[in-house]
Design a protein around this motif. Structure first.
Motif, PDB file in Angstrom:
ATOM      1  N   GLY A  67       0.814  -1.213   0.000  1.00 24.37           N
ATOM      2  CA  GLY A  67       0.000   0.000   0.000  1.00 24.37           C
ATOM      3  C   GLY A  67       0.843   1.256   0.000  1.00 24.37           C
ATOM      4  N   LEU A  68       1.840   1.304   0.893  1.00 20.26           N
ATOM      5  CA  LEU A  68       2.735   2.464   0.928  1.00 20.26           C
ATOM      6  C   LEU A  68       3.595   2.525  -0.328  1.00 20.26           C
ATOM      7  CD1 LEU A  68       3.876   2.445   4.680  1.00 20.26           C
ATOM      8  CD2 LEU A  68       2.226   3.980   3.592  1.00 20.26           C
ATOM      9  N   GLY A  69       3.949   1.387  -0.873  1.00 18.46           N
ATOM     10  CA  GLY A  69       4.734   1.365  -2.102  1.00 18.46           C
ATOM     11  C   GLY A  69       3.988   1.923  -3.291  1.00 18.46           C
ATOM     12  N   ASN A  70       2.662   1.789  -3.263  1.00 16.41           N
ATOM     13  CA  ASN A  70       1.835   2.347  -4.341  1.00 16.41           C
ATOM     14  C   ASN A  70       1.297   3.729  -4.009  1.00 16.41           C
ATOM     15  OD1 ASN A  70       2.106   0.086  -5.992  1.00 16.41           O
ATOM     16  ND2 ASN A  70       0.398  -0.971  -4.989  1.00 16.41           N
ATOM     17  N   ALA A  71       1.578   4.218  -2.793  1.00 15.00           N
ATOM     18  CA  ALA A  71       1.153   5.548  -2.349  1.00 15.00           C
ATOM     19  C   ALA A  71      -0.329   5.780  -2.611  1.00 15.00           C
ATOM     20  CB  ALA A  71       1.980   6.632  -3.033  1.00 15.00           C
ATOM     21  N   ILE A  72      -1.136   4.836  -2.125  1.00 15.24           N
ATOM     22  CA  ILE A  72      -2.577   4.987  -2.284  1.00 15.24           C
ATOM     23  C   ILE A  72      -3.033   6.266  -1.595  1.00 15.24           C
ATOM     24  CG2 ILE A  72      -2.969   3.558  -0.238  1.00 15.24           C
ATOM     25  CD1 ILE A  72      -5.228   3.671  -3.341  1.00 15.24           C
ATOM     26  N   GLY A  73      -3.873   7.041  -2.239  1.00 15.61           N
ATOM     27  CA  GLY A  73      -4.337   8.314  -1.706  1.00 15.61           C
ATOM     28  C   GLY A  73      -3.473   9.465  -2.190  1.00 15.61           C
ATOM     29  N   ASP A  74      -3.854  10.682  -1.826  1.00 12.30           N
ATOM     30  CA  ASP A  74      -3.125  11.860  -2.310  1.00 12.30           C
ATOM     31  C   ASP A  74      -2.497  12.677  -1.176  1.00 12.30           C
ATOM     32  OD1 ASP A  74      -5.437  12.818  -1.207  1.00 12.30           O
ATOM     33  OD2 ASP A  74      -6.043  14.037  -2.932  1.00 12.30           O
ATOM     34  N   TYR A  75      -2.352  12.069   0.008  1.00  9.32           N
ATOM     35  CA  TYR A  75      -1.707  12.750   1.122  1.00  9.32           C
ATOM     36  C   TYR A  75      -0.218  12.414   1.164  1.00  9.32           C
ATOM     37  CZ  TYR A  75      -6.242  14.035   3.156  1.00  9.32           C
ATOM     38  OH  TYR A  75      -7.479  14.569   3.390  1.00  9.32           O
ATOM     39  N   TYR A  76       0.508  13.150   2.021  1.00 11.36           N
ATOM     40  CA  TYR A  76       1.905  12.824   2.217  1.00 11.36           C
ATOM     41  C   TYR A  76       2.017  11.662   3.205  1.00 11.36           C
ATOM     42  CZ  TYR A  76       6.942  13.542   2.703  1.00 11.36           C
ATOM     43  OH  TYR A  76       8.297  13.372   2.709  1.00 11.36           O
ATOM     44  N   VAL A  77       3.197  11.158   3.397  1.00  6.74           N
ATOM     45  CA  VAL A  77       3.446   9.870   4.039  1.00  6.74           C
ATOM     46  C   VAL A  77       2.848   9.725   5.441  1.00  6.74           C
ATOM     47  CG1 VAL A  77       5.247   8.212   4.664  1.00  6.74           C
ATOM     48  CG2 VAL A  77       5.538   9.682   2.655  1.00  6.74           C
ATOM     49  N   PRO A  78       2.996  10.700   6.373  1.00  8.23           N
ATOM     50  CA  PRO A  78       2.462  10.467   7.726  1.00  8.23           C
ATOM     51  C   PRO A  78       0.978  10.111   7.746  1.00  8.23           C
ATOM     52  CG  PRO A  78       3.934  12.348   7.741  1.00  8.23           C
ATOM     53  CD  PRO A  78       3.744  11.978   6.299  1.00  8.23           C
ATOM     54  N   LEU A  79       0.191  10.774   6.930  1.00  2.00           N
ATOM     55  CA  LEU A  79      -1.241  10.454   6.903  1.00  2.00           C
ATOM     56  C   LEU A  79      -1.487   9.105   6.233  1.00  2.00           C
ATOM     57  CD1 LEU A  79      -2.874  13.927   6.148  1.00  2.00           C
ATOM     58  CD2 LEU A  79      -2.766  12.695   8.320  1.00  2.00           C
ATOM     59  N   ASN A  80      -0.706   8.776   5.212  1.00  2.58           N
ATOM     60  CA  ASN A  80      -0.840   7.456   4.589  1.00  2.58           C
ATOM     61  C   ASN A  80      -0.508   6.350   5.588  1.00  2.58           C
ATOM     62  OD1 ASN A  80      -1.542   8.647   2.185  1.00  2.58           O
ATOM     63  ND2 ASN A  80       0.527   8.591   1.342  1.00  2.58           N
ATOM     64  N   VAL A  81       0.514   6.585   6.417  1.00  3.90           N
ATOM     65  CA  VAL A  81       0.861   5.622   7.467  1.00  3.90           C
ATOM     66  C   VAL A  81      -0.288   5.492   8.464  1.00  3.90           C
ATOM     67  CG1 VAL A  81       2.399   5.184   9.425  1.00  3.90           C
ATOM     68  CG2 VAL A  81       3.344   5.939   7.237  1.00  3.90           C
TER      69      VAL A  81
END
Length: 414
Positions: A67-81
């Motif tokens: 999921g993180l590798g595909n950067a699902i969503g349009d937020y920056y990393v902390p919110l994706n985490v």
């Protein structure tokens, strides 16, 4: 005369000793109850089912690393985490998202108390101001009802401002870097750091600590903490092989949404561009940014002229005003982007600057109307042009007050 029972004496003794604390606890309980009622509601949010739930479900189906590798969503990393971690819990996403938002609202309330205690020396008033922010409509609606994340970056902004007022500059920059890494909208607080660098800091007159009004400044190199924190925050996606460009240019891609998603000059935010300018973003966006630049330069010049007479209260006022200037003049503003500014403006007007109480009330009323428009389907009732006229009018009134204040070196915030 009937003899008072022991239990009554005990209860009255508790009330007499701790009435203030009891009231605060009851207010806090009421805030919790409101959020318990709001949190399960997911149909009103224009984003939850189409975005946040979809992202969490994606992490559940594919795993966090993919999921993180595909950067699902349009937020920056902390919110994706954050969304990735929510996927590990055996509950619907609205529950952890609402809890995280409320925790951040509480952190903001604590630092609102600390900021205004530092400014006024009035503990009870400041503590009440902090708790009262939990009942502001945009605070209650934003996290628990909309499932938005504005409370997250805002709580870090409040910490950074408190550290700034304590003249703990490095800590302030680091916390500001955290806020910026959480959400790009934190940039509206950046002007105060630039102004304080130009004016060589401020006098720390402190009623609580009884210090001597020390004055110090900070090196331009302290600004490097912002990109440093941003870089570190991006590492989880880089390590999951999302790629350096996709990871670290995330905010650049977000700024392009103005064109790619057809927002126009404004997206349901009651600023200047609702007054007939919304559909001219390709023509006006550059000019709007330059207009903001000009206003901030003028304010910086006024601040420089009275740099020997800037104190903590004025720093907070300038923080509010420059942030308000950004959301009024920047293109592409959404309906929630004045969250941090309003959170500071409201107690500041009540406790320190009675002259702007009416602009504060108007700004909050306009925010409420905007949430009604976006969340509660009040598009037939709420006229955004009229709301924008009131909102911009409140801003202009505050602009005049700030200019007068800066133009009179002997006048202080009160």
């Amino acid at each position: 005369m009937k003899k008072e029972l022991a239990i009554d004496r005990f209860l009255k003794n508790i009330i007499n000793k701790y009435m203030y604390e009891i009231c605060l606890c009851l207010l806090l309980l009421a805030a919790v109850v409101i959020r318990i009622k709001f949190a399960p509601e997911t149909t009103l949010s224009p984003d939850y089912n189409d975005y946040y739930k979809v992202w969490v479900d994606y992490y559940r189906e594919n795993g966090i690393i993919k999921g993180l590798g595909n950067a699902i969503g349009d937020y920056y990393v902390p919110l994706n985490v954050m969304y990735a971690l929510c996927s590990l819990l055996p509950v619907e996403p609205w529950l952890p998202l609402s809890i995280v938002a409320f925790i951040c609202e509480l952190v903001s309330a604590v630092f609102i108390f600390k900021i205004f205690y530092l400014l006024t020396g009035r503990k009870h008033h400041s503590m009440f101001a902090g708790i009262a922010t939990l009942f502001l409509p945009f605070v209650a609606f934003n996290g628990s009802l909309w499932k938005q994340v504005d409370a997250l970056y805002t709580c870090f902004l409040m910490i950074s401002l408190y550290k700034l007022l304590k003249q703990e500059y490095r800590a302030s920059f680091i916390w500001y870097g955290v806020a910026f890494a959480v959400k790009l909208q934190s940039i509206i607080f950046l002007p105060i750091y630039l102004i304080l660098y130009i004016t060589e800091g401020f006098h720390s007159y402190d009623r609580v600590l009884k210090d001597s009004g020390k004055r110090n400044t900070f090196s331009i190199l302290e600004f490097l903490w912002i990109p440093a924190v941003y870089f570190i925050a991006g590492l989880p996606e880089v390590l999951c092989q999302n790629g350096l460009k996709r990871t670290y240019l995330s905010y650049l891609y977000q700024t392009r949404e103005l064109d790619t998603e057809g927002y126009g000059m404004v997206s349901y935010f009651p600023n200047l561009y609702n007054l007939g300018f919304d559909n001219f973003d390709k023509l006006l966006s550059g000019a709007a940014i330059m207009l903001l630049f000009v206003v901030l330069v003028i304010i910086a010049f006024f601040c420089y002229r009275r740099k020997d007479n800037i104190d903590r209260k004025l720093v907070v006022y300038l923080t509010i005003f420059t942030a308000w200037t950004c959301v009024v003049l920047l293109p592409g503003m959404h309906e929630r982007y004045d969250y941090a500014m309003l959170l500071l403006l409201t107690p500041f007007a009540v406790l320190l600057r009675k002259k702007i109480v009416w602009p504060m009330f108007i700004a909050n009323a306009c925010s409420l109307a905007t949430y009604a428009y976006a969340l509660f389907g009040a598009k037939d009732i709420v006229n955004m042009t009229v709301v924008s006229l009131f909102y911009v009018g409140a801003y202009l009134y505050t602009l005049i007050d700030v200019v007068k204040l800066l133009n009179d070196e002997n006048h202080q915030v009160s």
